[in-house]
Design a protein around this motif. Structure first.
Motif, mmCIF file in Angstrom:
data_model
loop_
_atom_site.group_PDB
_atom_site.id
_atom_site.type_symbol
_atom_site.label_atom_id
_atom_site.label_comp_id
_atom_site.label_asym_id
_atom_site.label_seq_id
_atom_site.Cartn_x
_atom_site.Cartn_y
_atom_site.Cartn_z
ATOM 1 N N ASP A 114 0.836 -1.202 0.000
ATOM 2 C CA ASP A 114 0.000 0.000 0.000
ATOM 3 C C ASP A 114 0.872 1.254 0.000
ATOM 4 O O ASP A 114 0.500 2.293 -0.561
ATOM 5 C CB ASP A 114 -0.919 0.013 1.228
ATOM 6 N N GLU A 115 2.037 1.138 0.612
ATOM 7 C CA GLU A 115 2.999 2.236 0.576
ATOM 8 C C GLU A 115 3.427 2.461 -0.880
ATOM 9 O O GLU A 115 3.554 3.598 -1.339
ATOM 10 C CB GLU A 115 4.227 1.821 1.399
ATOM 11 N N ILE A 116 3.618 1.358 -1.589
ATOM 12 C CA ILE A 116 3.974 1.439 -3.016
ATOM 13 C C ILE A 116 2.818 2.058 -3.808
ATOM 14 O O ILE A 116 3.024 2.866 -4.711
ATOM 15 C CB ILE A 116 4.341 0.027 -3.539
ATOM 16 N N ALA A 117 1.585 1.697 -3.427
ATOM 17 C CA ALA A 117 0.399 2.257 -4.095
ATOM 18 C C ALA A 117 0.349 3.766 -3.897
ATOM 19 O O ALA A 117 0.105 4.527 -4.844
ATOM 20 C CB ALA A 117 -0.872 1.605 -3.541
ATOM 21 N N LEU A 118 0.626 4.194 -2.679
ATOM 22 C CA LEU A 118 0.598 5.631 -2.387
ATOM 23 C C LEU A 118 1.712 6.343 -3.155
ATOM 24 O O LEU A 118 1.492 7.408 -3.751
ATOM 25 C CB LEU A 118 0.727 5.863 -0.878
ATOM 26 N N GLU A 119 2.900 5.757 -3.149
ATOM 27 C CA GLU A 119 4.017 6.354 -3.881
ATOM 28 C C GLU A 119 3.650 6.548 -5.361
ATOM 29 O O GLU A 119 3.908 7.605 -5.945
ATOM 30 C CB GLU A 119 5.263 5.466 -3.755
ATOM 31 N N GLU A 120 3.032 5.526 -5.947
ATOM 32 C CA GLU A 120 2.672 5.612 -7.367
ATOM 33 C C GLU A 120 1.668 6.750 -7.599
ATOM 34 O O GLU A 120 1.788 7.514 -8.558
ATOM 35 C CB GLU A 120 2.093 4.274 -7.844
ATOM 36 N N ALA A 121 0.678 6.845 -6.692
ATOM 37 C CA ALA A 121 -0.327 7.904 -6.818
ATOM 38 C C ALA A 121 0.337 9.276 -6.729
ATOM 39 O O ALA A 121 0.019 10.186 -7.502
ATOM 40 C CB ALA A 121 -1.379 7.746 -5.729
ATOM 41 N N LEU A 122 1.279 9.412 -5.805
ATOM 42 C CA LEU A 122 1.963 10.696 -5.641
ATOM 43 C C LEU A 122 2.768 11.048 -6.894
ATOM 44 O O LEU A 122 2.780 12.192 -7.342
ATOM 45 C CB LEU A 122 2.883 10.658 -4.412
ATOM 46 N N ARG A 123 3.419 10.034 -7.469
ATOM 47 C CA ARG A 123 4.206 10.301 -8.690
ATOM 48 C C ARG A 123 3.291 10.717 -9.840
ATOM 49 O O ARG A 123 3.651 11.580 -10.636
ATOM 50 C CB ARG A 123 5.021 9.059 -9.085
ATOM 51 N N ILE A 124 2.129 10.088 -9.927
ATOM 52 C CA ILE A 124 1.189 10.458 -11.000
ATOM 53 C C ILE A 124 0.737 11.905 -10.800
ATOM 54 O O ILE A 124 0.693 12.692 -11.740
ATOM 55 C CB ILE A 124 -0.017 9.489 -11.032
ATOM 56 N N LYS A 125 0.449 12.244 -9.547
ATOM 57 C CA LYS A 125 0.043 13.626 -9.266
ATOM 58 C C LYS A 125 1.180 14.591 -9.580
ATOM 59 O O LYS A 125 0.978 15.627 -10.221
ATOM 60 C CB LYS A 125 -0.377 13.760 -7.800
ATOM 61 N N GLU A 126 2.386 14.242 -9.175
ATOM 62 C CA GLU A 126 3.538 15.126 -9.407
ATOM 63 C C GLU A 126 3.837 15.299 -10.899
ATOM 64 O O GLU A 126 4.405 16.310 -11.311
ATOM 65 C CB GLU A 126 4.768 14.584 -8.671
ATOM 66 N N SER A 127 3.433 14.319 -11.706
ATOM 67 C CA SER A 127 3.651 14.454 -13.158
ATOM 68 C C SER A 127 2.534 15.266 -13.801
ATOM 69 O O SER A 127 2.499 15.426 -15.018
ATOM 70 C CB SER A 127 3.741 13.072 -13.800
ATOM 71 N N GLY A 128 1.602 15.739 -12.985
ATOM 72 C CA GLY A 128 0.542 16.609 -13.494
ATOM 73 C C GLY A 128 -0.682 15.875 -14.021
ATOM 74 O O GLY A 128 -1.601 16.482 -14.554
ATOM 75 N N LYS A 129 -0.723 14.563 -13.851
ATOM 76 C CA LYS A 129 -1.835 13.813 -14.428
ATOM 77 C C LYS A 129 -2.986 13.593 -13.438
ATOM 78 O O LYS A 129 -3.989 12.959 -13.778
ATOM 79 C CB LYS A 129 -1.330 12.466 -14.952
ATOM 80 N N ALA A 130 -2.816 14.023 -12.208
ATOM 81 C CA ALA A 130 -3.914 13.943 -11.238
ATOM 82 C C ALA A 130 -3.805 15.145 -10.315
ATOM 83 O O ALA A 130 -2.737 15.751 -10.191
ATOM 84 C CB ALA A 130 -3.831 12.645 -10.448
ATOM 85 N N ASP A 131 -4.936 15.476 -9.676
ATOM 86 C CA ASP A 131 -4.969 16.682 -8.851
ATOM 87 C C ASP A 131 -4.937 16.392 -7.358
ATOM 88 O O ASP A 131 -4.477 17.198 -6.571
ATOM 89 C CB ASP A 131 -6.235 17.486 -9.152
ATOM 90 N N GLU A 132 -5.487 15.257 -6.974
ATOM 91 C CA GLU A 132 -5.613 15.008 -5.543
ATOM 92 C C GLU A 132 -5.412 13.530 -5.222
ATOM 93 O O GLU A 132 -5.906 12.661 -5.936
ATOM 94 C CB GLU A 132 -7.008 15.455 -5.072
ATOM 95 N N VAL A 133 -4.675 13.264 -4.149
ATOM 96 C CA VAL A 133 -4.472 11.884 -3.695
ATOM 97 C C VAL A 133 -5.133 11.727 -2.326
ATOM 98 O O VAL A 133 -4.824 12.456 -1.380
ATOM 99 C CB VAL A 133 -2.965 11.538 -3.610
ATOM 100 N N ILE A 134 -6.064 10.787 -2.253
ATOM 101 C CA ILE A 134 -6.832 10.570 -1.024
ATOM 102 C C ILE A 134 -6.590 9.148 -0.535
ATOM 103 O O ILE A 134 -6.695 8.200 -1.319
ATOM 104 C CB ILE A 134 -8.345 10.731 -1.302
ATOM 105 N N THR A 135 -6.245 8.975 0.733
ATOM 106 C CA THR A 135 -6.096 7.615 1.241
ATOM 107 C C THR A 135 -7.371 7.192 1.968
ATOM 108 O O THR A 135 -8.061 8.022 2.564
ATOM 109 C CB THR A 135 -4.905 7.483 2.213
ATOM 110 N N VAL A 136 -7.672 5.900 1.902
ATOM 111 C CA VAL A 136 -8.818 5.339 2.611
ATOM 112 C C VAL A 136 -8.355 4.169 3.445
ATOM 113 O O VAL A 136 -7.653 3.280 2.947
ATOM 114 C CB VAL A 136 -9.902 4.787 1.659
ATOM 115 N N THR A 137 -8.733 4.163 4.691
ATOM 116 C CA THR A 137 -8.368 3.077 5.597
ATOM 117 C C THR A 137 -9.625 2.608 6.316
ATOM 118 O O THR A 137 -10.441 3.426 6.728
ATOM 119 C CB THR A 137 -7.340 3.578 6.630
ATOM 120 N N ILE A 138 -9.767 1.317 6.435
ATOM 121 C CA ILE A 138 -10.866 0.783 7.239
ATOM 122 C C ILE A 138 -10.224 0.134 8.453
ATOM 123 O O ILE A 138 -9.341 -0.717 8.309
ATOM 124 C CB ILE A 138 -11.691 -0.265 6.458
#
Ligand SMILES: Cc1cc2nc3c(=O)[nH]c(=O)nc-3n(C[C@H](O)[C@H](O)[C@H](O)COP(=O)(O)OP(=O)(O)OC[C@H]3O[C@@H](n4cnc5c(N)ncnc54)[C@H](O)[C@@H]3O)c2cc1C
Ligand SMILES: Nc1ncnc2c1ncn2[C@@H]1O[C@H](COP(=O)(O)O)[C@@H](O)[C@H]1O
Lengths: 312, 250
Positions: free
Chosen positions: B40-64
């Motif tokens: 999941d840490e890898i999942a978050l890292e990937e999301a952050l990289r996508i955002k940093e490349s300008g292809k996404a605006d917001e990264v939201i984590t969900v935990t149950i």
């Protein structure tokens, strides 16, 4: 009498032995009627092989161009049409089954039992958790279809000698176009397949380079062994990902496993715990791999490989 | 706005040698180091990289999970997530229930992409992402080792038993991560301070009205079979002899 549907795994139109291992697991349920479902663009060869497995009742085929590559999003809705009439739907715990079966389970609105290693009763199963450091018994409530993946390292292939009938199915439903196959990059190798090989030798970070892995391939050929690796060796780019053994790689159960320059992290050990004999060669006498090895040798792996290659 | 939802689970740290409770009702977790599930840490890292490349605006984590999960959620925010959602649950849930809750969150947030780990290293189930994709009726790309996002679709390289498979899926979609997708960044101290101010929304699990009746029921925990003690040999000749005695080499 329980009705069991087994989703066959097929590689280039050949039936993967994981299918026969699912049959072995299904036979443990008690009185069963076992059908095997083959989905491909050319089913005949795999279907014929499946008819040969003992205790198989029928071999069902869905032959279609869209089934040429196993895409879970395309296969699952077709399986749903067939699975509704069964008590159990089993698939192998390979990347094929892990990708597909949970999707089938969710469409059926049931859970999935992952990695069945033992059948306790028709509704209760043992499975490994925490990288195999604990075993959990789970139960599926009455009235629900049991969808499960079968941990193939825990099961032997079913005997041959069956004579099931083949029945072609015609499933006419709309399939999603949102998932498209592009390519498969498979390093062709003449070496025995890791998941079925009787002997496997593996290298870890200690091997040091891709070039040095040639020494293992040479010894592997001499011994008739498959060649595997630790995650560290894959991460370092010495070998391709499909050679990784362990919690997140392949779980294997050869008669003989020889680890060269592998420290023995729990994530690696969980992949080899079912091996008949584990041999470890490591220069560090404190390496944890020696705790589970049946035969340990403290020494330099390059010297040992050279000597083994000469003397075997 | 293009959102990426990342599912973060709190698990026993991968370095911990887990122990069974004496009464076989579970694993000892009191006083044991807990972490974000490595995948999941890898999942978050990937999301952050996508955002940093300008292809996404917001990264939201969900935990149950329960309140204790806030520790891992704060780490996720410190890594760079914009905000977090904790679906508060004290009961044990099976993967189908978890997937149904994620679907409820998806209906509110309408993300472009949902990234999960391929497996949680506690239950080793490897199924939540696939179930979610089915319930959402969207494509899935499991075991991703490379993700290439364009405006309407994603090309994903998947680690499978036969090698590396490449597929193209339309958005929105579900991706599950494999270990070689990326190397997660380290959290820096100032980021931990900043994370304290980021929004963490707590939702009670019952407020979604999902059917959470377990369909897989954990009954009993036990130890794996242990292997018998082995022997040490001094040289290659003794090794070959030992293997010959067991009929393992010719
Ligand atoms: C979530 C997760 C999942 C994981 N999944 C897996 C998995 O599926 N499979 C896996 O393998 N790992 C997995 N790992 C990684 C695992 O924790 C270890 O990091 C990895 O197994 C270490 O690989 P190694 O033993 O090759 O390397 P190291 O731990 O670096 O060990 C190298 C060994 O080689 C020995 N050595 C070096 N040179 C020589 C020489 N010349 N002769 C003899 N011995 C020598 C050293 O003494 C040492 O013991 C996972 C980790 C995580 C967090
Ligand atoms: N309780 C949870 N909270 C957040 N994410 C979860 C939870 N359970 C499962 N997941 C996600 O689902 C992935 C796969 O889990 P599993 O199917 O249990 O192996 C994990 O890597 C997480 O990304």
């Amino acid at each position: 009498m329980f009705k069991v549907l087994i989703i066959a795994e097929i590689d280039k139109n050949v039936l993967n032995t994981s299918t026969s291992k699912c049959v072995s697991c299904a036979m443990e349920l008690g009185e069963t009627e076992i059908d095997i479902l083959i989905m491909s663009d050319d089913c005949s060869r795999a279907a014929t092989a499946a008819t040969n497995i003992e205790s198989v009742n029928r071999v069902l085929t869905i032959e279609a161009k869209h089934n040429a590559e196993p895409l879970a999003a395309v296969l699952a809705p077709q399986i749903l049409e067939v699975a509704k009439n069964y008590d159990y739907v089993f698939g192998p715990s390979t990347t094929f089954g892990k990708d597909l079966m949970p999707r089938v389970a969710a469409l059926l609105n049931v859970g999935q039992v992952s990695d069945i290693m033992e059948v306790q009763s028709p509704r209760s199963f043992k499975r490994p958790i925490y990288a195999g450091n604990a075993i959990l018994t789970v139960e599926v409530p009455e009235g629900l279809i049991v969808v499960a993946t079968v941990r193939i390292a825990s099961w032997k292939e079913a005997a041959k000698g069956g004579n099931a009938n083949i029945q072609d199915l015609n499933i006419n439903i709309d399939l999603p176009a949102h998932t498209r196959f592009i390519s498969l990059n498979s390093e062709a190798s003449e070496r025995p397949d890791l998941q079925t090989a009787k002997k496997v030798i593996s290298g870890g970070r200690g091997v040091g380079s891709a070039a040095n892995f040639d020494l293992l391939y040479k010894l592997g050929t001499k011994m008739g062994a498959g060649v595997g690796a630790s995650r560290a060796a894959v991460d370092a780019g010495y070998v391709p990902n499909d050679m990784q053994v362990g919690q997140t790689g392949k779980i294997i159960a050869p008669d003989l496993y020889v680890a060269f320059g592998i420290s023995g992290a729990i994530q690696h050990l969980t992949g080899i715990k079912d091996a008949g004999t584990i041999v470890a060669i490591n220069k560090d006498s404190e390496a944890p791999i020696f705790e589970i090895a049946d035969i340990g040798l403290i020494g330099d792996l390059f010297e040992v490989i050279e000597e083994l290659t000469q003397k075997l | 706005m293009n959102k990426i939802l990342v599912c973060l689970k709190r698990v026993v740290d991968y370095n911990v040698r887990v122990r069974l409770k004496p009464d076989n009702t579970g694993i000892v977790t009191d006083g044991v180091k807990m972490s974000i599930n490595p995948f999941d840490e890898i999942a978050l890292e990937e999301a952050l990289r996508i955002k940093e490349s300008g292809k996404a605006d917001e990264v939201i984590t969900v935990t149950i999970g329960n309140e204790d999960t806030q520790q891992q959620i704060r780490t996720g925010l410190a890594m760079g997530a914009d905000r977090a959602i904790l679906v508060k649950a004290d009961q044990v849930l099976d993967s189908l229930a978890v997937a149904n809750i994620f679907l409820s969150v998806i209906k509110i947030e309408q993300p472009l992409l949902v990234i999960l780990g391929k497996q949680a290293i506690d239950d080793d189930s490897n199924q939540t992402g696939q179930m979610l994709a089915a319930l959402w009726d969207r494509p899935q790309a499991t075991f991703a080792s490379k993700v290439d996002l364009s405006s309407e679709c994603v090309t994903v390289t998947r680690e499978i038993d036969a090698g590396l498979q490449s597929i193209e899926i339309d958005l929105p979609a579900v991706i599950t991560t494999d270990l070689r997708l990326n190397e997660p960044r380290y959290v820096k101290l100032p980021d931990i301070m900043k994370a304290k101010k980021k929004p963490l929304e707590i939702i009670d699990i019952d407020s979604f009205g999902n059917d959470l009746t377990p369909k897989i029921i954990p009954k009993n925990w036990s130890s794996p079979k242990s292997r018998s003690k082995g022997i040490m040999v001094d040289n290659v000749d003794d090794l070959i002899k030992a293997l010959k005695d067991k009929d393992l080499v010719g």
